[in-house]
Every structure is written in C-alpha cells, then in structure tokens.
Design a protein around this motif. Sequence first.
Motif, PDB file in Angstrom:
ATOM      1  N   UNK A  71       0.815  -1.222   0.000  1.00  0.00           N
ATOM      2  CA  UNK A  71       0.000   0.000   0.000  1.00  0.00           C
ATOM      3  C   UNK A  71       0.844   1.266   0.000  1.00  0.00           C
ATOM      4  N   UNK A  72       0.243   2.385  -0.427  1.00  0.00           N
ATOM      5  CA  UNK A  72       0.938   3.671  -0.346  1.00  0.00           C
ATOM      6  C   UNK A  72       1.021   4.156   1.104  1.00  0.00           C
ATOM      7  N   UNK A  73       1.721   5.250   1.305  1.00  0.00           N
ATOM      8  CA  UNK A  73       1.934   5.796   2.645  1.00  0.00           C
ATOM      9  C   UNK A  73       0.602   6.249   3.255  1.00  0.00           C
ATOM     10  N   UNK A  74       0.394   5.875   4.506  1.00  0.00           N
ATOM     11  CA  UNK A  74      -0.777   6.278   5.310  1.00  0.00           C
ATOM     12  C   UNK A  74      -2.096   5.700   4.806  1.00  0.00           C
ATOM     13  N   UNK A  75      -2.052   4.674   3.994  1.00  0.00           N
ATOM     14  CA  UNK A  75      -3.288   4.035   3.527  1.00  0.00           C
ATOM     15  C   UNK A  75      -3.816   3.146   4.637  1.00  0.00           C
ATOM     16  N   UNK A  76      -5.102   3.257   5.007  1.00  0.00           N
ATOM     17  CA  UNK A  76      -5.616   2.522   6.172  1.00  0.00           C
ATOM     18  C   UNK A  76      -5.528   1.008   6.000  1.00  0.00           C
ATOM     19  N   UNK A  77      -5.035   0.355   7.010  1.00  0.00           N
ATOM     20  CA  UNK A  77      -5.015  -1.100   7.095  1.00  0.00           C
ATOM     21  C   UNK A  77      -5.816  -1.509   8.329  1.00  0.00           C
ATOM     22  N   UNK A  78      -6.341  -2.735   8.406  1.00  0.00           N
ATOM     23  CA  UNK A  78      -6.172  -3.834   7.457  1.00  0.00           C
ATOM     24  C   UNK A  78      -6.878  -3.594   6.126  1.00  0.00           C
ATOM     25  N   UNK A  79      -6.771  -4.573   5.241  1.00  0.00           N
ATOM     26  CA  UNK A  79      -7.177  -4.426   3.852  1.00  0.00           C
ATOM     27  C   UNK A  79      -8.566  -3.821   3.681  1.00  0.00           C
ATOM     28  N   UNK A  80      -9.565  -4.377   4.360  1.00  0.00           N
ATOM     29  CA  UNK A  80     -10.939  -3.955   4.114  1.00  0.00           C
ATOM     30  C   UNK A  80     -11.408  -2.864   5.072  1.00  0.00           C
ATOM     31  N   UNK A  81     -10.477  -2.260   5.804  1.00  0.00           N
ATOM     32  CA  UNK A  81     -10.807  -1.155   6.695  1.00  0.00           C
ATOM     33  C   UNK A  81     -11.058   0.112   5.870  1.00  0.00           C
ATOM     34  N   UNK A  82     -12.245   0.672   5.994  1.00  0.00           N
ATOM     35  CA  UNK A  82     -12.597   1.868   5.220  1.00  0.00           C
ATOM     36  C   UNK A  82     -12.800   3.086   6.114  1.00  0.00           C
ATOM     37  N   UNK A  83     -12.195   3.048   7.292  1.00  0.00           N
ATOM     38  CA  UNK A  83     -12.292   4.142   8.253  1.00  0.00           C
ATOM     39  C   UNK A  83     -11.114   5.086   8.065  1.00  0.00           C
ATOM     40  N   UNK A  84     -11.391   6.298   7.620  1.00  0.00           N
ATOM     41  CA  UNK A  84     -10.341   7.283   7.362  1.00  0.00           C
ATOM     42  C   UNK A  84     -10.215   8.304   8.494  1.00  0.00           C
ATOM     43  N   UNK A  85     -10.891   8.082   9.625  1.00  0.00           N
ATOM     44  CA  UNK A  85     -10.803   9.027  10.736  1.00  0.00           C
ATOM     45  C   UNK A  85      -9.350   9.188  11.182  1.00  0.00           C
ATOM     46  N   UNK A  86      -8.871  10.431  11.195  1.00  0.00           N
ATOM     47  CA  UNK A  86      -7.511  10.716  11.627  1.00  0.00           C
ATOM     48  C   UNK A  86      -6.445  10.406  10.600  1.00  0.00           C
ATOM     49  N   UNK A  87      -6.842   9.922   9.409  1.00  0.00           N
ATOM     50  CA  UNK A  87      -5.872   9.557   8.378  1.00  0.00           C
ATOM     51  C   UNK A  87      -5.646  10.738   7.429  1.00  0.00           C
ATOM     52  N   UNK A  88      -4.402  11.042   7.178  1.00  0.00           N
ATOM     53  CA  UNK A  88      -4.041  12.066   6.211  1.00  0.00           C
ATOM     54  C   UNK A  88      -3.180  11.430   5.123  1.00  0.00           C
ATOM     55  N   UNK A  89      -3.571  11.654   3.889  1.00  0.00           N
ATOM     56  CA  UNK A  89      -2.782  11.132   2.778  1.00  0.00           C
ATOM     57  C   UNK A  89      -1.443  11.863   2.682  1.00  0.00           C
ATOM     58  N   UNK A  90      -0.476  11.235   2.045  1.00  0.00           N
ATOM     59  CA  UNK A  90       0.856  11.814   1.932  1.00  0.00           C
ATOM     60  C   UNK A  90       1.390  11.533   0.529  1.00  0.00           C
ATOM     61  N   UNK A  91       1.081  12.405  -0.421  1.00  0.00           N
ATOM     62  CA  UNK A  91       1.540  12.208  -1.791  1.00  0.00           C
ATOM     63  C   UNK A  91       3.062  12.234  -1.866  1.00  0.00           C
ATOM     64  N   UNK A  92       3.698  13.177  -1.150  1.00  0.00           N
ATOM     65  CA  UNK A  92       5.158  13.275  -1.199  1.00  0.00           C
ATOM     66  C   UNK A  92       5.812  11.974  -0.731  1.00  0.00           C
ATOM     67  N   UNK A  93       5.333  11.453   0.398  1.00  0.00           N
ATOM     68  CA  UNK A  93       5.882  10.205   0.914  1.00  0.00           C
ATOM     69  C   UNK A  93       5.596   9.033   0.001  1.00  0.00           C
ATOM     70  N   UNK A  94       4.416   9.031  -0.619  1.00  0.00           N
ATOM     71  CA  UNK A  94       4.051   7.940  -1.523  1.00  0.00           C
ATOM     72  C   UNK A  94       4.899   7.971  -2.789  1.00  0.00           C
ATOM     73  N   UNK A  95       5.182   9.153  -3.304  1.00  0.00           N
ATOM     74  CA  UNK A  95       6.072   9.257  -4.465  1.00  0.00           C
ATOM     75  C   UNK A  95       7.458   8.733  -4.104  1.00  0.00           C
ATOM     76  N   UNK A  96       7.953   9.089  -2.929  1.00  0.00           N
ATOM     77  CA  UNK A  96       9.264   8.582  -2.503  1.00  0.00           C
ATOM     78  C   UNK A  96       9.246   7.061  -2.386  1.00  0.00           C
ATOM     79  N   UNK A  97       8.159   6.498  -1.832  1.00  0.00           N
ATOM     80  CA  UNK A  97       8.034   5.044  -1.744  1.00  0.00           C
ATOM     81  C   UNK A  97       7.971   4.432  -3.138  1.00  0.00           C
ATOM     82  N   UNK A  98       7.216   5.055  -4.033  1.00  0.00           N
ATOM     83  CA  UNK A  98       7.128   4.564  -5.403  1.00  0.00           C
ATOM     84  C   UNK A  98       8.487   4.516  -6.076  1.00  0.00           C
ATOM     85  N   UNK A  99       9.316   5.533  -5.834  1.00  0.00           N
ATOM     86  CA  UNK A  99      10.658   5.558  -6.417  1.00  0.00           C
ATOM     87  C   UNK A  99      11.501   4.417  -5.852  1.00  0.00           C
ATOM     88  N   UNK A 100      11.372   4.151  -4.560  1.00  0.00           N
ATOM     89  CA  UNK A 100      12.117   3.030  -3.964  1.00  0.00           C
ATOM     90  C   UNK A 100      11.689   1.696  -4.580  1.00  0.00           C
TER      91      UNK A 100
END
Length: 387
Positions: A71-100
Amino acid sequence: MKSHLLTTTTTLTALAATSLALPQPNTLPHPKTLAERASLLTTTNPSNRTLDEIISSWDLTNLTLAAVRIPPVNWPLPMMNKDWDGVKLDLNGTVDLGIRLIEKAAAEKARVIHFPEVWFPGYPKGVINSETPNPWFEYHVKDYIENSLVVGSTNWNKLVQAAIDNSIYVGLSFSEKDTAHLYMAQSLISPDGEILIHRHKLRPSAQERDLWTDGKLDQIYAVSTPIGRIGMLSCGEHTSPEVTFLMQAQTEDIHLGSWPLTPDFGNETLTYESAEVITSLGRVYAILGDSIVVQASIGTATIFPAGSSAVWSQTVANVSFEEFPLVYRSFNATAFTNTTYNADGEVSWGTLQAVNQGFPEYIPQVQGGLVPWHEDFLGGLVGEEVD
C-alpha cells in the motif's frame, strides 16, 4: 494455483494478433495538451543513452515484469478497513516510496513495473458508500484533492526521472488533478523518459463518478515498444464490453491492469471486491486478449501468462508487504508478434460489424444515461458553487 513471488521464464507463442492502429491522442480534456505539459518536465537522462541502446543490453528472452502489491503511505489497514478518521494522505511520501519500488524492481532486473489503481496517493476506500450525504466526501475530499498528482509537477518529474535513472518502463496509476477536475489516470513512461501512454478511466465506477471526471474513447490505445505492444486499463474497465473490445482489438503483448485492492481468497461476502472475482477478470482478459496481464493490486497481485495457461505468479494478501512488496514473472519477449491488427481475429472490425448487425431489433435504440461524458468540478467537490 497460488505461489509466493514465483519467478518463471515462459516461452510464449503469441496467437493471432488483433489490433487497430489508432493514432495516439494529441488532445486531452485539460487546459493544455499532454505535449504542452510534457514540455514542463525537468528530467534529464544522465547517460544520454537512446532507448535502442538501453534495450540492447536486455535479455529479451527473459523479460521480467513486476506488479506492485504494497500500500501507499498512510493508507488505512487492514485491507478492508474503510475508516479514514484521523488519516491524512501523503503524496510526497508515496512518491518517494514509489521511487524506492522502482529502484528495487530494477535491481531485480525487472524491465517493467506497474502500480495499482490511483496508488498515488491511494484509493479512497469508502468513496463508494450508500449513505446520504456520503461521509467520505464530507470529511476527506479536500485532503484527497490536495494530494492528487499534477502532471508536470515536481512529484511527477521525480517519477519520470526514476524511470530514466533505473532504465525501466514504469506504469503509473494515479489520481490526476488539473485546474478544474480529477481523473483516474494511467501513464506509461519509457526508460528514456518519453510518455508513451497517458489516459483516463473512461467511466469511473459507481460513486467514483462523483469524484473523478470521465475519460474519453480516444484514450483507449496500445503502443508498440521494443519489448512488445503494451496497453493499460483500470479496474472496472475490465468489465466494460466497449473498453475491452477497443483495447483487445489493438493487440497487446503486455496488458497493464490496475486494481485498487484485492483481499485474501475465501471471503464470500465481498462480491465484486473479492479475490475470486478480481483475479477471474485478469485471467479471462489474458485468454480473450491473448496477452500477458500484469494485475497490480494492493494485497493479492498476480501476473498471468497470455492465453489459457493454468500457471500464473501470485502473492496473496496475507503475505508480508515489507518482505514481498512486488510480484515478478519473466517471459520470452522475442516470441511476441508485435503486430497491430488481425482482420481474421475474434476481436476485429468484422466481428464488430457482426455485433452491430446482430443486435436485437426489439431493444430500443436509446442511448441512456451511462454513455454521455460526465465531469465533476473541483469547486463543486468542496461545496463551492460552480457556474
């Protein structure tokens, strides 16, 4: 058959190739064309090697492909968890992970890497919701817009540069933001940094269509490359007769399919989100399109050989993401026909005419509400009035 990180060299005998040579679209539903926006890129090719020089060092009899399953950075786990309370996406971190991940795939001699649906910044689990008003939109849409990827931005340039630096084809799947809309986008970046494919999902599924604007028919196309014909589709497009017909008519040797997530097998309550349904779509596409299908998906990711082979490479959802972030499989690319069309094939102009001719007369010739192009404006998504 399931195997964890199975890497196999398979000699393929490509069957009848079926592909219309459609022109690559030169206009997109953006304020600027792709060519104009591509001129904004600041990427460099440090080796100054041409694509032919890059490919000449590859063993095409053992072409390795990679599918992302982490999964990308800060994506809620476990797999079928759809609760985004308190979750903030991180495009910058996800791009860095994608590059790795791009670097890791290249270090393993993979020549193509492909990402799950809107992996940048992450699929918004919960956007498809029966409640009115939709709580995902109410609390999370602004964060999602802010973390969607802009073509020509610094983050975009980093990903293109990663393809160049690692001499690898990169199949991106991302939420694209322009000045007025979001799109469910896919791009294929060449090892020399050229953007070979840039497209938008023709019709986002269900309430996805309340967030992302529709794509266009001229964005359904395959491209010829030194390693074979490559095309891309996203998730529910693999259930759409018009989309699959248009793409399979263009003869892909390698099909890059993006799905957001695929859980473990055996959960019968998940219906369209189940591993059984999702993997069956990939396998059927491999049979009907006679193309390798790289099914990139968070959790269970699979690479299917072309045709009706019962052997594929797969890592299931309960396997460690950190230990096995990618699924690999190798093929003999010298066996690809790399042709663009087969007039005698099952997916051809002739069969399209037969479908039209044989369409039942009793069905009213009414377009309905599905096909007309639909758009969502960014202002409207955050509650602003849109003229």
